[in-house]
Design an enzyme around this catalytic site. Sequence first.
Site, PDB file in Angstrom:
ATOM      1  N   LYS A 151       0.833  -1.189   0.000  1.00  0.00           N
ATOM      2  CA  LYS A 151       0.000   0.000   0.000  1.00  0.00           C
ATOM      3  C   LYS A 151       0.873   1.247   0.000  1.00  0.00           C
ATOM      4  O   LYS A 151       2.018   1.143   0.454  1.00  0.00           O
ATOM      5  CB  LYS A 151      -0.956   0.034   1.188  1.00  0.00           C
ATOM      6  CG  LYS A 151      -0.362  -0.204   2.576  1.00  0.00           C
ATOM      7  CD  LYS A 151       0.846   0.527   3.082  1.00  0.00           C
ATOM      8  CE  LYS A 151       0.825   2.010   3.260  1.00  0.00           C
ATOM      9  NZ  LYS A 151       2.114   2.558   3.759  1.00  0.00           N
ATOM     10  N   TYR A 239      -4.287   3.875   6.228  1.00  0.00           N
ATOM     11  CA  TYR A 239      -4.663   2.820   7.177  1.00  0.00           C
ATOM     12  C   TYR A 239      -6.016   3.142   7.810  1.00  0.00           C
ATOM     13  O   TYR A 239      -6.886   2.279   7.932  1.00  0.00           O
ATOM     14  CB  TYR A 239      -3.628   2.682   8.296  1.00  0.00           C
ATOM     15  CG  TYR A 239      -2.307   2.122   7.872  1.00  0.00           C
ATOM     16  CD1 TYR A 239      -2.109   0.758   7.766  1.00  0.00           C
ATOM     17  CD2 TYR A 239      -1.243   2.970   7.598  1.00  0.00           C
ATOM     18  CE1 TYR A 239      -0.882   0.246   7.383  1.00  0.00           C
ATOM     19  CE2 TYR A 239      -0.013   2.466   7.218  1.00  0.00           C
ATOM     20  CZ  TYR A 239       0.162   1.108   7.109  1.00  0.00           C
ATOM     21  OH  TYR A 239       1.383   0.602   6.733  1.00  0.00           O
TER      22      TYR A 239
HETATM   23  P1  NDP Z   1      12.552   1.534   2.512  1.00  0.00           P
HETATM   24  O1  NDP Z   1      13.091   2.808   2.026  1.00  0.00           O
HETATM   25  O2  NDP Z   1      13.047   1.035   3.808  1.00  0.00           O
HETATM   26  O3  NDP Z   1      12.806   0.381   1.445  1.00  0.00           O
HETATM   27  C1  NDP Z   1      12.544   0.551   0.092  1.00  0.00           C
HETATM   28  C2  NDP Z   1      13.464  -0.364  -0.723  1.00  0.00           C
HETATM   29  O4  NDP Z   1      13.095  -0.206  -2.086  1.00  0.00           O
HETATM   30  C3  NDP Z   1      14.934   0.018  -0.673  1.00  0.00           C
HETATM   31  O5  NDP Z   1      15.620  -0.559   0.412  1.00  0.00           O
HETATM   32  C4  NDP Z   1      15.451  -0.496  -1.992  1.00  0.00           C
HETATM   33  O6  NDP Z   1      15.694  -1.891  -1.887  1.00  0.00           O
HETATM   34  C5  NDP Z   1      14.245  -0.346  -2.913  1.00  0.00           C
HETATM   35  N1  NDP Z   1      14.374   0.831  -3.802  1.00  0.00           N
HETATM   36  C6  NDP Z   1      14.444   0.738  -5.147  1.00  0.00           C
HETATM   37  N2  NDP Z   1      14.574   1.951  -5.693  1.00  0.00           N
HETATM   38  C7  NDP Z   1      14.600   2.848  -4.684  1.00  0.00           C
HETATM   39  C8  NDP Z   1      14.737   4.250  -4.654  1.00  0.00           C
HETATM   40  N3  NDP Z   1      14.863   4.993  -5.786  1.00  0.00           N
HETATM   41  N4  NDP Z   1      14.713   4.857  -3.448  1.00  0.00           N
HETATM   42  C9  NDP Z   1      14.564   4.146  -2.315  1.00  0.00           C
HETATM   43  N5  NDP Z   1      14.420   2.784  -2.288  1.00  0.00           N
HETATM   44  C10 NDP Z   1      14.455   2.138  -3.466  1.00  0.00           C
HETATM   45  O7  NDP Z   1      10.960   1.692   2.528  1.00  0.00           O
HETATM   46  P2  NDP Z   1       9.894   0.858   3.357  1.00  0.00           P
HETATM   47  O8  NDP Z   1      10.382  -0.521   3.537  1.00  0.00           O
HETATM   48  O9  NDP Z   1       9.508   1.616   4.542  1.00  0.00           O
HETATM   49  O10 NDP Z   1       8.636   0.903   2.353  1.00  0.00           O
HETATM   50  C11 NDP Z   1       8.562   0.051   1.213  1.00  0.00           C
HETATM   51  C12 NDP Z   1       7.093  -0.164   0.837  1.00  0.00           C
HETATM   52  O11 NDP Z   1       6.423  -0.797   1.907  1.00  0.00           O
HETATM   53  C13 NDP Z   1       6.308   1.110   0.564  1.00  0.00           C
HETATM   54  O12 NDP Z   1       5.374   0.860  -0.448  1.00  0.00           O
HETATM   55  C14 NDP Z   1       5.568   1.375   1.867  1.00  0.00           C
HETATM   56  O13 NDP Z   1       4.361   2.112   1.681  1.00  0.00           O
HETATM   57  C15 NDP Z   1       5.290  -0.040   2.308  1.00  0.00           C
HETATM   58  N6  NDP Z   1       5.138  -0.167   3.748  1.00  0.00           N
HETATM   59  C16 NDP Z   1       4.039  -0.831   4.233  1.00  0.00           C
HETATM   60  C17 NDP Z   1       3.836  -0.980   5.561  1.00  0.00           C
HETATM   61  C18 NDP Z   1       2.638  -1.734   6.060  1.00  0.00           C
HETATM   62  O14 NDP Z   1       2.384  -1.748   7.270  1.00  0.00           O
HETATM   63  N7  NDP Z   1       1.893  -2.393   5.176  1.00  0.00           N
HETATM   64  C19 NDP Z   1       4.770  -0.404   6.542  1.00  0.00           C
HETATM   65  C20 NDP Z   1       5.921   0.235   5.945  1.00  0.00           C
HETATM   66  C21 NDP Z   1       6.077   0.339   4.597  1.00  0.00           C
HETATM   67  P3  NDP Z   1      17.052  -2.531  -2.499  1.00  0.00           P
HETATM   68  O15 NDP Z   1      18.178  -1.795  -1.848  1.00  0.00           O
HETATM   69  O16 NDP Z   1      16.952  -3.952  -2.127  1.00  0.00           O
HETATM   70  O17 NDP Z   1      17.001  -2.299  -3.974  1.00  0.00           O
END
Ligand code: NDP
Length: 391
Positions: A151, A239
Amino acid sequence: MTGINRRNLFMAAGAAAAAPLAAAAAPPAISAAGVKAEGQPVIGNPDIPMEPGKRTRWAVVGLGTFALGQVIPGILASDKCTISAFVSGNPQKAKELGAHYGVTKFYDYNTFDSIANDKEIDCVYIVLPVGLHAEYTIRALKAGKHVLCEKPMASTVAECEAMIAAAKAANRQLGVAYRVHFEPNNVDVARRVRAGEIGTLRYLTGDAGFNANLNWPPHVWRLQKGLGGGGSMYDIGIYALNGVLMCTDEEPVSVSAVYSYPKDDARFKEVEGGVDWRMTFPSGVSAQGSSSYCYFGGNRQKIFGSEGSIIMDPANTYYEQRVSIQKPGSGIMELHAGNPYTQFAAQVDGFAEAARTNTPHRTPGEMGLRDIRLIQAMYRSADAGGANVKV
Ligand code: NDP
């Protein structure tokens, strides 16, 4: 944690950026929002015990904080699923995590489309920043995989519609990862309200927020329009919006909203820092709530009926929910419907089952589209100073 050292991973991330994979094909297209997928250093704690199994096989796309903290442990703790591949722009991090979790297949954002040839991937879980959801969901569907996307579903209504069309064209399942639909307390509350246990539903509220940190990478992209899609309402307010809608069979007929955050706050140059919203339903039921990147600890819902009321506080955190039900003459009852941690495992099991049996999923793409439509209508209302907008 064996084999993984957070400091090494941060350093490895830099090295990875300087030496991209030799096998890399043509770079992926830049999305409509002008953003592209790029690997990030490890943030979060991957050191959570897990139990491998032979089940529905997932590729996890984007190894960030939520993937490491909740998604991966959730899949590995599930009854019906396992992980067969990691997709990451940081190959060193992916390998280290693979060694830790027993995952041996790796793709990056350039080689991603070749999952089409990988018969050991059934489902793909998109855990990327929002601005990348549509592109990677559509690529995974075109590769013939079922997709569960985090989401909010995508940045725009048009992107959501394109994702749904791609799922139909590929004859694959598309789900949006609204975990609370698999969280036992939330599921039980929705059941009780719909069953009339608090009488006729009258009014609902939902508040969801946190204080965004401009210096923490997972918050930095949330404050950029291209990667975040929208602001607090997209990321956290959704949420409360979705939680409220879980308790009623009706769809709203109008919304209104105002922006609610300090206008001179340096964090909010591209996206909004807060929204106070209101929705009305055909029966006369109304709901209101707030989302914010400026307040601490907002995670509450209240539901009022003619014969009782329910308070959920916290309503939808990762590991703890508290629900109390109040009815005339019977005092306050505390509800403990189940372990909230199960939501992460139950969500992937639920999706895997829908994909395997080709039956409707509890949180389909259409639900994600509905919520983006409603939030966009709230933005239109707030842009017009709080005017009522029909939906
Ligand atoms: P993070 O920034 O921690 O992680 C995002 C990951 O996406 C990065 O570590 C990287 O992985 C990859 N990525 C690829 N391109 C980019 C870029 N240009 N900039 C940043 N990251 C990039 O975010 P979150 O884990 O907090 O969020 C990820 C998703 O999860 C979102 O859609 C968020 O809305 C969702 N979410 C949902 C939650 C829930 O309760 N359902 C709670 C928190 C988040 P890599 O290094 O492996 O390429």
